[in-house]
Design an enzyme around this catalytic site. Structure first.
Site, PDB file in Angstrom:
ATOM      1  N   ASP A   1      -3.121  -2.610  -2.753  1.00 25.32           N
ATOM      2  CA  ASP A   1      -4.464  -2.104  -3.015  1.00 25.32           C
ATOM      3  C   ASP A   1      -3.738  -1.321  -3.560  1.00 25.32           C
ATOM      4  OD1 ASP A   1      -5.435   1.194  -0.901  1.00 25.32           O
ATOM      5  OD2 ASP A   1      -6.640  -0.436  -1.468  1.00 25.32           O
ATOM      6  N   ASN A   2      -5.358  -0.485  -3.906  1.00 22.11           N
ATOM      7  CA  ASN A   2      -5.494   0.613  -5.358  1.00 22.11           C
ATOM      8  C   ASN A   2      -5.159   0.494  -6.632  1.00 22.11           C
ATOM      9  OD1 ASN A   2      -3.897   2.238  -2.989  1.00 22.11           O
ATOM     10  ND2 ASN A   2      -5.496   3.052  -3.533  1.00 22.11           N
TER      11      ASN A   2
ATOM     12  N   LYS B   1       2.964   2.887  -5.725  1.00 17.74           N
ATOM     13  CA  LYS B   1       1.858   2.593  -6.551  1.00 17.74           C
ATOM     14  C   LYS B   1       2.921   1.607  -7.667  1.00 17.74           C
ATOM     15  CE  LYS B   1      -1.007   3.772  -3.966  1.00 17.74           C
ATOM     16  NZ  LYS B   1      -0.467   2.575  -2.620  1.00 17.74           N
TER      17      LYS B   1
ATOM     18  N   ASP C   1       0.726  -1.236  -0.082  1.00 16.86           N
ATOM     19  CA  ASP C   1      -0.005  -0.500  -0.148  1.00 16.86           C
ATOM     20  C   ASP C   1       0.710   1.197  -0.252  1.00 16.86           C
ATOM     21  OD1 ASP C   1      -2.695   1.690   2.574  1.00 16.86           O
ATOM     22  OD2 ASP C   1      -2.472   1.434   0.120  1.00 16.86           O
TER      23      ASP C   1
ATOM     24  N   GLU D   1     -11.378   4.342  -0.804  1.00 21.33           N
ATOM     25  CA  GLU D   1     -11.995   4.663   0.174  1.00 21.33           C
ATOM     26  C   GLU D   1     -12.433   5.909   0.258  1.00 21.33           C
ATOM     27  OE1 GLU D   1      -8.086   3.889  -0.664  1.00 21.33           O
ATOM     28  OE2 GLU D   1      -6.885   5.094   0.202  1.00 21.33           O
TER      29      GLU D   1
END
Ligand SMILES: O=C(CSCCNC(=O)c1cc(-c2ccc(F)cc2)cc(O)c1O)c1ccc(O)c(O)c1
Ligand SMILES: [Mg+2]
Length: 214
Positions: free
Chosen positions: A169-170, A144, A141, A199
């Site tokens: 994530d993402n 990226k 996380d 989120e």
């Protein structure tokens, strides 16, 4: 000097959460960040996916890349068995003390070690300096564009074993295309995609699970 958003999040947790109650810490952060100030915690919706995968992994040794305010560290550590431990790497020196305090309010300070620095500098030290053998679970996380190179570092330093579970994530937004390219259509990984939302927002996002096959 004005307080940072992260300091204001800590103030809210310190004032509103029940000491030693991890759920109340998570609820307090989710309430603050959905009603007052958006922040890049994994959040309640993707948090349920994180919970599911952590329960599936039931890790003895877990690693998190990108601590931020400690929300996902609390989310992960509250599910760990007594003998298990979470290492969380954060490079931003301003976030570290805030995350430490939030983890302490949750009563999880014995389950989590925050390592300050860049993942690419700390991953090579996990075996020698932190006595890690292999990692059972990794939550990605952080930046990226570091997901792929840091996953390759984990492989190269023998930190993954057959069955190690990576959760990123993402994958939808901001996106991690190089990571997807590395783990999908790769004989060493079995991938699963989990569509969700960013989120505290309606915008689409997603998580990717990649099980290392050895
Ligand atoms: O922690 C960091 C860097 S900052 C956090 C990365 N996370 C994000 O950038 C992030 C961003 C967004 C988001 C931002 C703007 C939007 F408009 C929408 C979404 C959402 C997220 O869920 C995120 O996780 C670190 C870097 C190097 C290291 O080596 C290390 O160990 C750690
Ligand atoms: Mg994130």
């Amino acid at each position: 000097m004005d307080q940072s958003k992260e300091q204001r999040i800590l103030n809210s947790v310190s004032y509103n959460a029940i000491k030693g109650d991890a759920e109340s810490v998570l609820d307090c952060i989710d309430k603050y960040c959905s009603q007052k100030e958006w922040a890049m915690n994994v959040g309640d919706e993707k948090g349920l996916i994180l919970d599911k995968i952590v329960k599936e992994a039931d890790p003895t040794v877990a690693l998190e890349l990108g601590t931020y305010c400690g929300y996902s560290a609390v989310r992960i550590a509250r599910l760990l068995k007594p003998s298990a431990h979470l290492f969380s790497i954060e490079f931003n020196a301003e976030f570290v003390p805030i995350a430490k305090e939030i983890i302490e309010i949750a009563g999880l300070e014995d389950k989590v070690t925050i390592l300050e620095g860049h993942a690419q500098d700390i991953i090579p030290q996990l075996k020698t300096k932190y006595n890690v053998d292999t990692l059972d679970f990794v939550f990605l996380d952080h930046w990226k564009d570091r997901y792929a190179p840091d996953t390759i570092l984990l492989e190269q330093y023998g930190l993954l074993r057959k069955g190690s579970i990576l959760l990123a994530d993402n994958i939808g937004f901001p996106g991690a295309p190089d990571f997807l390219k590395h783990v999908r259509n790769n004989e060493h990984y079995e991938c699963t995609h989990y569509p969700s939302h960013l989120e505290y927002m309606k915008a689409p996002d997603a998580m990717e699970k990649a099980v290392y096959l050895g």
